[in-house]
Design a protein around this motif. Structure first.
Motif, PDB file in Angstrom:
ATOM      1  N   MET A  42       0.756  -1.284   0.079  1.00 27.75           N
ATOM      2  CA  MET A  42      -0.115  -0.061   0.043  1.00 27.75           C
ATOM      3  C   MET A  42       0.840   1.148   0.008  1.00 27.75           C
ATOM      4  N   GLY A  43       2.165   1.120   0.091  1.00 30.06           N
ATOM      5  CA  GLY A  43       3.059   2.219   0.089  1.00 30.06           C
ATOM      6  C   GLY A  43       2.878   3.107   1.587  1.00 30.06           C
ATOM      7  N   TRP A  44       2.767   2.268   2.639  1.00 29.08           N
ATOM      8  CA  TRP A  44       2.520   2.973   3.794  1.00 29.08           C
ATOM      9  C   TRP A  44       3.464   4.140   4.170  1.00 29.08           C
ATOM     10  N   TRP A  45       4.581   3.878   4.022  1.00 26.57           N
ATOM     11  CA  TRP A  45       5.802   5.134   4.525  1.00 26.57           C
ATOM     12  C   TRP A  45       5.431   6.262   3.522  1.00 26.57           C
ATOM     13  N   GLU A  46       5.262   6.168   2.278  1.00 27.39           N
ATOM     14  CA  GLU A  46       5.196   7.257   1.505  1.00 27.39           C
ATOM     15  C   GLU A  46       3.836   8.162   1.648  1.00 27.39           C
ATOM     16  N   LYS A  47       2.862   7.267   1.986  1.00 30.20           N
ATOM     17  CA  LYS A  47       1.453   7.755   2.254  1.00 30.20           C
ATOM     18  C   LYS A  47       1.572   8.737   3.449  1.00 30.20           C
TER      19      LYS A  47
END
Lengths: 295, 780
Positions: free
Chosen positions: B434-439
């Motif tokens: 989900m792209g946690w860190w980017e989000k």
């Protein structure tokens, strides 16, 4: 399925004349149109009438007519017909916008605009748009007919201007030119719910000044209300975000909210300000005046 | 060669399977068509003319001595057949599940508003309604106690005098030494959390039709979740042997645990009337009655203190959990027990101290509901995790990854988890996908620019013990027979409430193990004609509940392989049976049909029927020490959500949800996705809008669907496809651990953590209605 309705005599009519004769003759009755409010109320015993007059088959009261400078809507027009009507969408969009936020598709296909008004709930969602459109109501009886402004129709919760032998036959909406209008509802979920507060506004602007402002709300007083404090504060003023925000705060002078299971009076008061502001800004946007305020 | 009949050996053999015919595939469930066209029948559909209609007389007082019940006026109404009170119960008027504190019909006193007092039976509905109004109950009101904190500390007002205290039950978990743990911690976070009741709001309310039959039995068609439990409660109330009670659970319009509690009671009420009158009797709760009477999700107060070192290792937790159990404990002690041992969340914690209190008040009872004590405590635990991460300056997911349980570690009850612990892998995969860190960064940036709308992203990670807790016996069973034409009938006590276990996964398991074609397999579910299979609760329908089905099928398969080997002149291990075709591995020309094989079985004396009894091996828990074996394994789940908060109105919109699951083998991915989506919708409703409003007497002011608000399709976010880690469990069918409750458990944590991220304010109380969120922002 396993509920009990009170016992009553059931009359079904197919013409307005029959209906008027019955309401003139009978005592202790309720009129059923779409039934979406009344049947619930019978189940919970809000009403225990001796007689029920079913007018749902009076076809002559189901119409939307465009007369150029005004629109006439039969009282038995279903809510979904209003949402779908090209006439309403073009000439009184704010009504379609408000009605589209009511109940569910299934219920909008049963419920009627006249029923929503005559039920006289403080949360009636057709009222705010009709208030800002300066709509009038045609009330008829065996003795004749009279026209009253919609703002004079509600006397209190479940109480209306209708005399015992009168029926609401028609809603008359003057067509506004060069006006921007919008309706916003805040409920406990995104659809199919009673309003915590609902607001409709209508604005006209000339020379960058407010020429006309109308604001109406529901669920914040015993009846739907206009907000004259906001309207007066804006008419004649330069159009600006600050003016809208300052005037919106005055709405609290025009409302008397209560606390109930849906919301507290405090929250309703605060939301009346926010929704009035939002609706005014949206109405202005609809006549090409974008003031920001959504950052 | 001797046939293998040992259930443990058979389970292990099939656990090793690596290629599948139908398992792991999105096979259409057997009831899909009937349900789509309205042909499937539910309890209410069996109500017909000539059946007595039963209504309940409910208490108008929340706490009162019952001084008398006068129903003489009711009996004067033509068509009223009888009025029945506690006095008329031939057997025992005691239906408490955990403790013997609950009557079927009130006796001596009433303890909550709307507690059932009497049953009225009439030949038609109108007469029954009228009769209820004519029953006069004389009350002597007692002081009412509604606040569990107050109830805990008072003995002058007792909901149950015989208990001597309003504390009904306590729990205790101890590991290491918390003082030492906090001393070693560099950061400490301490908060009090509160969660509220939730109604199941199944489409179908509680109902039962009891029919005295010609064999001197009573058959009850009822909306319950465990036919054999309903059977034993009915037998107890009527004072007759269980063999004289037959329970049939048809299709149910939702259960979620609610019908596990109320189902046997509604069955017993209908059965009482049928038994006393000798006539079929039907009782169905109206929505309002259902909302007022049946037990709800626990309302809790949780005091939570946790500490971690500066390099991000959890050191200690100290937790006090208070459950408002209402008028009766119902399953409250079990719910509290589950909450207590799950209090840490799925993390390794060296030092833990948990104390739980189950407290009586004059409200409807607390009961079973998807998650069973766990959503509230995971909400608290996960809020603590986010706050610790914040203090440490760490990302919430990074902090969790440092502490998530891994195989070889111990839980807070000091139970060693030797296998099937896939949560760390699941969370890592989910965060990457989900792209946690980017989000998280992008949302933080967005919020610096945006004044009105604030966005947040939050995660909730949770675990849920499989089976009953501690050493409480748990087993599975089923009976399978194959008829001469090759068609297969499976009898199981597992029932069908929309979740699909019998009609999707059981059918798949039988088709996989026997090799019979799917379309000849019929599952007869939810019946006491099947051997006791345990309840359809605790996410066990397709896990523990399906072991019996697998074992019974595997026993028959062993015999069929031996027979086919003889007929096809091959070794039993080389026999393949798939989709109705029987052949020798590597030589498909040596083959026969499934039907032919079964015909031969009948001709040659091979038994094609079997039961699949399986007893789950378990350890012991020492209640005095607060340590020991809690559950055979855990299912794990994580849900991350994105939210947007309108700070002017307080309205929270959940934009997207991302689930991940480590629940062993996924038998049917389509069913699992359905469970995840439904659980997220139900969890979202709980967090954002659902709540009960009580008056000062404990009366519910919103006992209807106008004002008890649940989500509609327009409120539910996009739910992404789940991330799966198939961490097989050795005692699961093909390694399956159970799914039904999972996705709901971390939803309160995920949404509240996302809202906290959006607003920079720690959420400690639910629900997050627009009004509550608005005033939370304003207070700041």
């Amino acid at each position: 399925m396993f509920y009990k309705l009170p016992r009553f005599n059931y009359y079904r009519v197919t013409s307005l004349n029959e209906a008027l004769k019955l309401v003139n003759e009978l005592e202790d009755f309720k009129v059923v149109a779409g039934g979406t409010d009344l049947v619930m109320d019978l189940k919970i015993k809000r009403y225990i009438p001796k007689n029920i007059i079913d007018i749902s088959r009076v076809k002559e009261l189901d119409y939307i007519v465009d007369e150029g400078d005004k629109i006439r809507i039969g009282a038995l027009t279903r809510l979904q017909e209003i949402v779908d009507s090209p006439i309403i969408r073009e000439k009184a969009y704010v009504l379609a916008e408000a009605v589209n936020q009511m109940a569910s598709w299934q219920i909008r296909n049963m419920a009627t605009i006249g029923g929503n008004l005559c039920n006289a709930s403080p949360a009636a969602d057709t009222a705010p748009p009709l208030y800002v459109l300066n709509a009038e109501l045609k009330l008829v009886s065996v003795e004749g007919e009279r026209i009253v402004p919609v703002t004079k129709f509600f006397h209190g919760p479940r109480k209306t201007e209708l005399k015992k032998n009168e029926l609401l036959a028609e809603i008359i909406i003057p067509v506004e030119k060069d006006a921007g209008a919008s309706a916003i509802k805040l409920g406990r979920r995104n659809a199919f719910t009673l309003s915590i507060v609902a607001v409709a506004t209508l604005v006209k602007v000339s020379d960058n000044k407010f020429a006309d402002v109308r604001v109406a709300l529901n669920s914040v007083a015993p009846t739907p209300v206009r907000a004259p404090s906001v309207e007066k504060a804006l008419i004649g003023k330069e159009v600006s975000l600050e003016a809208v925000e300052e005037a919106s705060k005055l709405v609290v002078n025009d409302i008397k909210p209560i606390s109930d299971v849906r919301a507290s009076a405090d929250y309703r008061r605060e939301m009346s300000i926010v929704l009035t502001r939002d609706s005014l800004l949206r109405s202005l946007e609809r006549i090409g005046l974008k003031l920001g305020g959504e950052e | 060669m001797a046939l293998v009949e040992d259930p443990y050996a058979l389970l292990e053999k099939w656990l090793k399977a690596r290629e599948f015919i139908v398992v792991g595939k999105g096979i259409e469930r057997a009831d899909a068509f009937d349900k789509a066209i309205g042909k499937a029948r539910f309890v209410e559909d069996y109500f017909d003319k000539g059946v007595l209609f039963v209504k309940q007389v409910l208490s108008e007082e929340p706490h009162a001595i019952l001084e008398g019940i006068d129903y003489s006026e009711a009996l004067k109404i033509p068509k009223v057949v009888g009025v029945f009170t506690a006095q008329d119960i031939p057997g025992e008027n005691q239906v408490g599940y955990a403790l013997p504190d609950q009557p079927l019909l009130a006796e001596g006193k009433v303890r909550f508003h709307a507690e059932p007092i009497a049953l009225v039976a009439a030949e038609d509905i109108d007469a029954a309604f009228e009769a209820v109004e004519r029953v006069k109950v004389k009350y002597k009101p007692l002081p009412v106690i509604l606040d569990p904190l107050e109830a805990m500390n008072r003995t002058d007002v007792l909901v149950h005098e015989e208990n001597g205290s309003n504390i009904a039950f306590r729990t205790k978990v101890r590991k290491g030494n918390v003082e030492e743990g906090f001393a070693k911690s560099d950061v400490i976070v301490e908060n009090e959390y509160r969660t509220h009741h939730q109604d199941h709001l199944y489409l179908e309310t509680e109902g039962a039709l009891a029919i005295p039959d010609f064999e001197g039995r009573i058959t009850v068609i009822t909306a319950a979740q465990y036919p054999h439990l309903a059977q034993s409660i009915v037998a107890r109330v009527l004072g007759i042997p269980m063999s004289k009670v037959k329970i049939v659970i048809p299709y149910l319009g939702g259960g979620f645990g609610g019908k596990d509690d109320e189902g046997p009671l509604v069955a017993a009420k209908a059965a009482l009337v049928a038994y006393k009158t000798g006539k079929p009797a039907f009782l169905m709760y109206t929505r309002e009655e259902s909302l007022r009477i049946h037990p709800k999700r626990e309302a809790t107060i949780i005091h939570y203190k946790s500490g971690a070192t500066k390099d991000g290792k959890l050191m200690a937790i100290e937790v006090k959990i208070i459950h408002d159990t209402g008028a009766y404990t119902n399953r409250g002690p079990f719910i509290l027990w589950r909450a207590s041992v799950h209090a840490s969340g799925p993390y390794y914690v060296p030092h833990a101290k948990v104390d739980g209190y189950c407290v009586y008040t004059n409200k409807f009872p607390q009961g079973s509901f998807r998650g069973f004590g766990n959503p509230s405590v995971q909400f608290a635990a996960e809020a603590q995790m986010d706050e610790l991460a914040k203090k440490l300056g760490m990302d919430p997911v990074d902090f969790r990854l440092k502490n998530l349980l891994r195989p070889g570690q111990t839980t807070i009850t000091n139970q060693l988890l030797d296998h099937s612990v896939g949560i760390a892998e699941a969370v890592e995969k989910l965060a990457k996908k989900m792209g946690w860190w980017e989000k998280r960064k992008a949302f933080t940036e967005y919020n610096k620019r945006s004044k009105r709308y604030k966005r947040g992203i939050g995660i909730g990670v949770a675990w849920h013990g499989i089976s009953t807790s501690r050493g409480v016996p748990d087993w599975s069973n089923a009976y399978i027979k194959i008829d001469k034409d090759g068609s297969v009938t499976v009898y199981t006590g597992i029932m069908e409430m929309g979740q699909g276990s019998p009609n999707s996964s059981h059918r798949q398991i039988v088709a996989e193990v026997l090799g019979a074609p799917l379309d000849v397999i019929k599952i007869v579910f939810g019946t006491t004609d099947a051997p006791d299979t345990g309840a359809t609760h605790a996410s066990r329908g397709t896990s523990i509940g399906a072991i019996g089905v697998l074992v019974a099928a595997a026993k028959i398969r062993e015999r069929l392989n031996k027979l086919a080997a003889e007929l096809l002149n091959a070794r039993p291990d080389d026999i393949v049976i798939a989709n109705g075709k029987v052949y020798v591995r590597g030589n498909e020309s040596k083959s026969m049909t499934w039907q032919e094989l079964i015909k031969q079985a009948y001709a040659r004396g091979v038994d094609v029927s079997a039961t699949g009894y399986f007893f789950l091996p378990k350890g012991k828990f020492d209640d005095a020490k607060g340590q020991g074996y809690a559950y055979p394994a855990y299912s794990y789940v994580a849900v991350a959500v994105e939210v947007e908060v309108d700070t002017y109105t307080g309205r929270v919109r959940v934009l997207k949800a991302y689930p991940a699951l480590a629940a062993g083998r996924i038998i049917n991915p389509v069913q699992v996705e359905g469970q995840m989506e439904g659980a997220i919708a139900q969890g979202l409703g709980y967090v954002l809008m659902e709540q009960f409003v009580f008056d000062e007497k404990g009366r519910v002011l919103n006992a209807d669907m106008t004002d008890y608000v649940v989500p509609t399709a327009l409120d539910v976010p996009v739910v992404e496809k789940p991330v799966y880690v198939e961490d097989l469990f050795k005692y699961g069918p093909f390694g399956a651990k159970g799914v039904g409750e999972m996705a709901l458990i971390p939803v309160p944590a995920a949404i509240s953590n996302a809202v906290s991220h959006a607003l920079g304010i720690r959420v400690t109380r639910l629900p997050l209605t627009p009004e509550n969120v608005y005033f939370m922002i304003k207070k700041k």
